[in-house]
Design a protein around this motif. Structure first.
Motif, short mmCIF file in Angstrom:
data_model
loop_
_atom_site.label_atom_id
_atom_site.label_comp_id
_atom_site.label_asym_id
_atom_site.label_seq_id
_atom_site.Cartn_x
_atom_site.Cartn_y
_atom_site.Cartn_z
N SER A 26 0.75 -1.26 0.07
CA SER A 26 -0.16 0.16 0.09
C SER A 26 0.63 1.26 0.17
N VAL A 27 1.86 1.21 0.90
CA VAL A 27 2.51 2.80 0.95
C VAL A 27 3.29 2.94 -0.03
N CYS A 30 1.09 4.01 -2.98
CA CYS A 30 0.81 5.21 -2.79
C CYS A 30 2.06 6.46 -3.13
N ASP A 31 3.07 6.19 -2.66
CA ASP A 31 4.17 7.02 -2.77
C ASP A 31 4.60 7.03 -4.46
N VAL A 41 -2.14 11.61 -3.19
CA VAL A 41 -2.73 10.41 -3.20
C VAL A 41 -3.14 9.95 -1.62
#
Lengths: 110, 877
Positions: A26-27, A30-31, A41
């Motif tokens: 996820s992270v 996102c990045d 985002v």
């Protein structure tokens, strides 16, 4: 279910998963999205989309190894499924079809 | 460099997340949040990182993350519920005294809560029958003269406002106007029927949802001299005959019946028997300018606005209007404001209301008092439950060993409290029904305002209320029990330290007694004030004076008849009763300063009035008996008038025969009287300019001085005389002292309500105290027996057992007495004019009574224990 049609953001997330291969969690997603699209985002939104993709069967996930960085919490890694691949290809094909109809000349006139 | 302690995100946010989130998603989410947090920590600082963390934790709350309630848990809870209820029942039966204390205490306080709920639900249902209720607004106004603002807005405004708004404003769909005073004796054929009503314009029937039975709602109130009746007054006037198109008379003017409407519902703040067409006013009052800008006393204006009207813009337009119109009257500013129809019953207290209104302040005061009483009862429950914990900890320990989790234990004790509160609810419902008539009769207008009918919805509110009270009362004991350490409890049966919570419990007792003492002393202080006001020296004699309202009868005939009754020693006539809150005013000018015109209050009297009431004349003479058809030329004024207008340097003797202009008439001062209390005893402005004028013909009140030992016989004798002369009106006679008391009926109602609640808090606190004392003495039975064997006297034991309670009571008294004194001295008394000084003697008696009650309870219990035979207790060991 709404069918396997991809929304714009869903497609972007799915593409990111496909592009990142092994590191798609996820992270990181996102990045990456933030970096490439230049828009902010939200993590919660990404989570919701990932959940939806998994529900639609376009992506699947498994928990990774626990590390020190996240307080011992494991990451959930996403990989693209065959259905996901098909959906992406279908979307690309659709776009290509349109692009093939657009001549450079017709764009210039705008 | 030393390794620093890592900064962690707020724990409660993590806990929140893990509470609602599905377990399979939780780990990932937590990890993500932590990763973000650590990243933000270095880039954005601790505070922002934490707030982002909290925000994100809350934002993850989405449909797909929420944990589904697990069936198994539900099932366990469901199965256990039956068991909890069973054990609660057993516990209630096992500890009869404690259960009784809890149930009665909660029931008593709950009945207050029920009353409150029904009052609130009644007031909230006011005016909701109007279809457009949310779109109706009233224009209220505040009068300002020479920059002196009135404290409150008035519900009334100038008729001019209504006209201007209607002509110039585009927003309102309709402008409804009511005007005071379409009432009196309506005559038809030879019958006379007194009815109360208002003038109203035709929009009234469109703005408000008024059910028209007969007549055309569009036209009924448009023509002058039209009248619309309610079905009730139609019946009174016409019986079963057709009324439409018939003519009835009021004050010798004829009005045609153009419509009949259904009586306004109980929950309408506007009520009337008749409505006269507002268009009649200009014809009737040709000579007066009713539409002057500062005539803001008699007209109510309601607007029907379309959906989504910009209220601020409308208020701005009203401000514009008053800015434009203010110059038409000197030194006056009228501030206009909109008030929503839905707020009239519960909103701020305005002057000049169209009918009785409860107002927010009473609701607030009553709510907070009820809250205090309920809180006190909850304290009892908490206190007694924790006190009994010695016996229950083992049960909890066993439950926990078998597999109960914290949540289950909490559930059990909350269920137990709810069971008890439902028992109390049954009792309190009974109390509620018994108390209802008492409450409704306390206030002067309450019977007209409230019905407090039980409806299914109300019962539903009650049950929700009862359950929540149970949950609140049971929560702290439940928390306490859920924290019981199993190993500790089960290993060491005898030495459980349950008294760790002692300070909390002591505090609760002190708070309860503080509340009781504050309520009791406040009641006493208020009663003191009431006595003080009622027996206030008004400056004239009011003993044995019966005031009869003439209701339009000729005074001469009545006077002749009444004077033949031997018990009546003297008779006087006047236009009004002073000192009970009536004020009649007019303008006075003095030739010494012709530009200075000021308001004076007046009463119109006959020549008997001054000797009758023993009003002291400082100089000059009384009025002479003469026909008052002649021009009014004489006036008697008080000292304050001399001071105000600087007449003859304030010397009464020199002021005689000087001239003043009163009400536009040139008059000679023939007497100067000592100042007397024209307004009510608590009137802020004591120094009132008062003039007495001579006008026996316009008398509305006849005062009789009565010397009799049998008041009732005399009263009925007078009443039968009245009935001979006036067959229409009832005999309205009141003793002066009664009227004065009625003037303070609000105060006495407050005394009654607060007194009643004080009684409840004392009872609740006493019951709680009793429970605590019984418990402590029982647990110390063995200790006491040993002490006795060792040679302690009963006195010693009494002292030992009651010492701690007495200290608590002393602390409570020490806190609450100064608080009450400060409250009244600093906050309440400055608001009260002419108040009696704070009587400390009475306060101490009040406190003493409470303490005595508590001591009696402590004493009786400890004495019982101290007297027990130690052998009986110790032999079983």
């Amino acid at each position: 279910m709404k069918g396997t049609n991809l929304g714009e953001f869903e497609e972007l997330v799915l593409l990111t998963i496909a592009a990142m291969v092994e590191d798609a969690y996820s992270v990181a997603i996102c990045d990456d999205l933030e970096k490439r699209t230049g828009r902010s985002v939200k993590l919660g939104v990404v989570h919701a989309v990932l959940n939806r993709l998994e529900e639609k069967g376009l992506a699947k996930s498994k928990l990774g190894e626990s590390t020190h960085t996240r307080g011992g919490k494991r990451k959930r890694y996403y990989t693209i499924t065959n259905a996901g691949k098909a959906a992406l290809l279908k979307a690309k094909e659709l776009r290509d079809q349109y692009w093939s109809m657009i001549t450079p000349l017709s764009l210039k006139r705008i | 460099m030393e390794p620093r302690k890592p900064i962690l995100p707020p724990r409660w946010a993590t806990r929140l997340l893990s509470w609602y989130c599905k377990p399979e998603l939780l780990e990932d989410l937590e990890g993500d949040l932590l990763e973000y947090f650590q990243r933000n920590l270095s880039t954005k600082g601790t505070l922002r990182a934490k707030s982002i963390y909290i925000l994100d934790a809350i934002k993850f709350f989405r449909l797909y993350t929420i944990r589904k309630p697990e069936l198994l848990h539900l099932l366990i809870n469901w199965i256990m519920l039956g068991s909890y209820i069973k054990t609660s029942g057993r516990n209630i039966v096992r500890n009869k005294l404690f259960s009784a204390i809890n149930i009665v205490g909660l029931a008593v306080s709950m009945s207050v809560g029920l009353i409150l709920i029904s009052v609130i639900s009644d007031t909230l249902s006011y005016d909701r029958f109007n279809v457009h209720h949310s779109n109706i607004y009233r224009i209220v106004s505040r009068y300002e003269y020479l920059g002196n603002k009135d404290d409150d807005y008035m519900a009334t405004t100038s008729p001019k406002v209504a006209r201007m708004v209607k002509e110039e404003f585009s927003a309102p769909k309709e402008v409804a106007v009511f005007h005071r005073g379409y009432d009196g004796d309506f005559k038809i054929d030879d019958r006379t029927i007194p009815l109360k009503g208002m003038w109203a314009n035709e929009a009234v029937l469109r703005v408000f949802t008024i059910d028209m039975i007969k007549g055309n709602p569009e036209k009924a109130l448009s023509d002058p001299f039209s009248v619309v009746l309610t079905d009730e007054s139609e019946k009174k006037l016409f019986g079963l005959e057709e009324s439409l198109g018939k003519v009835i008379y009021l004050h010798d003017k004829s009005y045609t019946v153009t419509g009949v409407v259904r009586k306004m519902p109980q929950f309408s703040h506007i009520k009337f028997d008749v409505l006269g067409s507002f268009s009649t006013r200009p014809i009737l009052e040709k000579n007066r300018d009713e539409e002057s800008w500062d005539n803001v006393w008699s007209t109510w204006v309601y607007l029907l606005l379309p959906d989504g009207t910009d209220l601020d813009a409308l208020k701005a337009r009203l401000d514009e209007l008053s800015q434009r119109e203010d110059p038409t009257v000197k030194n006056t500013h009228i501030e206009l404001k909109l008030q929503a129809l839905d707020n009239i019953m519960t909103g701020e207290n305005l002057g000049n209301e169209i009918g009785p209104v409860l107002g927010s302040s009473i609701l607030w005061i009553f709510s907070s008092l009820a809250f205090v009483v309920i809180l006190s009862a909850c304290f009892n429950y908490t206190n007694l439950s924790i006190a009994r914990s010695l016996k229950r900890t083992r049960e909890v320990g066993v439950r926990k060993v078998i597999g109960a989790m914290k949540a289950h234990v909490i559930g059990q004790f909350v269920v137990e409290a709810v069971v008890i509160s439902l028992c109390s609810f049954a009792v309190s419902l009974l109390l509620f029904i018994l108390l209802k008539p008492f409450l409704i009769s306390t206030g002067p207008n309450l019977d007209k305002l409230l019905t407090m009918e039980l409806s299914p919805l109300l019962i539903a509110y009650f049950i929700v209320f009862a359950v929540s009270i149970g949950a609140v009362a049971g929560f702290f004991p439940a928390l306490f029990f859920s924290k019981v350490n199993v190993a500790h409890v089960l290993k060491n049966m005898q030495t459980v330290r349950v008294f760790r919570k002692l300070t909390v419990r002591k505090m609760l007792i002190v708070i309860q007694y503080c509340i009781s003492i504050i309520m009791v002393t406040s009641t006493m202080i208020m009663y003191q004030q009431y006595r003080h006001y009622v027996s206030f020296d008004l400056g004239f004699q009011t003993d044995n004076v019966l005031n009869i309202t003439l209701n339009g009868n000729k005074p001469e005939i009545l006077r002749k008849e009444f004077s033949e009754v031997p018990e009546v020693t003297s008779i006087a006539q006047s236009s009004m009763v002073t000192s009970v809150g009536n004020y009649w005013g007019t303008n006075m000018k003095y030739h010494g300063n012709p530009l200075d015109s000021a308001g004076v209050y007046f009463n119109m009297i006959d020549e008997n009035y001054i000797p009758f009431f023993r009003i002291q004349l400082l100089a000059g003479r009384n009025f002479l008996n003469r026909s008052d058809s002649a021009k009014e030329t004489e006036v008697i004024v008080n000292e304050q008038v001399l001071k105000r207008f600087n007449i003859a340097g304030g010397d009464p003797l020199k002021a005689i025969d000087d001239m003043v202009i009163l009400d536009g008439k040139e008059m000679k001062i023939i007497g100067v009287m000592k100042d007397f209390q024209y307004g009510r005893a608590n009137d802020r402005n004591q120094q009132k300019e008062v003039a007495l004028r001579f006008a026996p013909k316009s008398a509305e009140i006849m005062s009789l001085k009565i010397t009799t030992s049998d008041v009732f016989a005399t009263y009925s004798k007078l009443e039968s005389i009245w009935k001979k002369i006036d067959t229409v009106h009832p005999f309205e006679a009141k003793f002066y002292s009664e009227q004065i008391e009625k003037g303070f009926s609000g105060l006495i109602a407050a005394v009654k309500v607060v007194g009643f609640l004080a009684f409840l808090t004392i009872s609740i606190a006493s019951m709680g105290m009793l429970g605590m004392v019984v418990f402590t003495t029982e647990t110390r039975l063995k200790e006491i027996s040993i002490r006795k064997v060792m040679g302690a006297t009963e006195g010693n034991l009494l002292y030992l057992l009651s010492k701690s309670f007495i200290i608590l009571l002393a602390i409570a008294a020490g806190i609450s007495l100064p608080l009450t004194a400060i409250f009244f001295q600093q906050i309440a008394f400055p608001e009260l004019a002419n108040h009696a000084p704070l009587g400390f003697g009475d306060l101490f008696w009040g406190v003493f009574a409470i303490l005595l009650l508590a001591l009696l309870m402590i004493g009786s219990q400890t004495f019982k224990v101290a007297r027990t035979n130690p052998a009986d207790v110790l032999k079983s060991e």
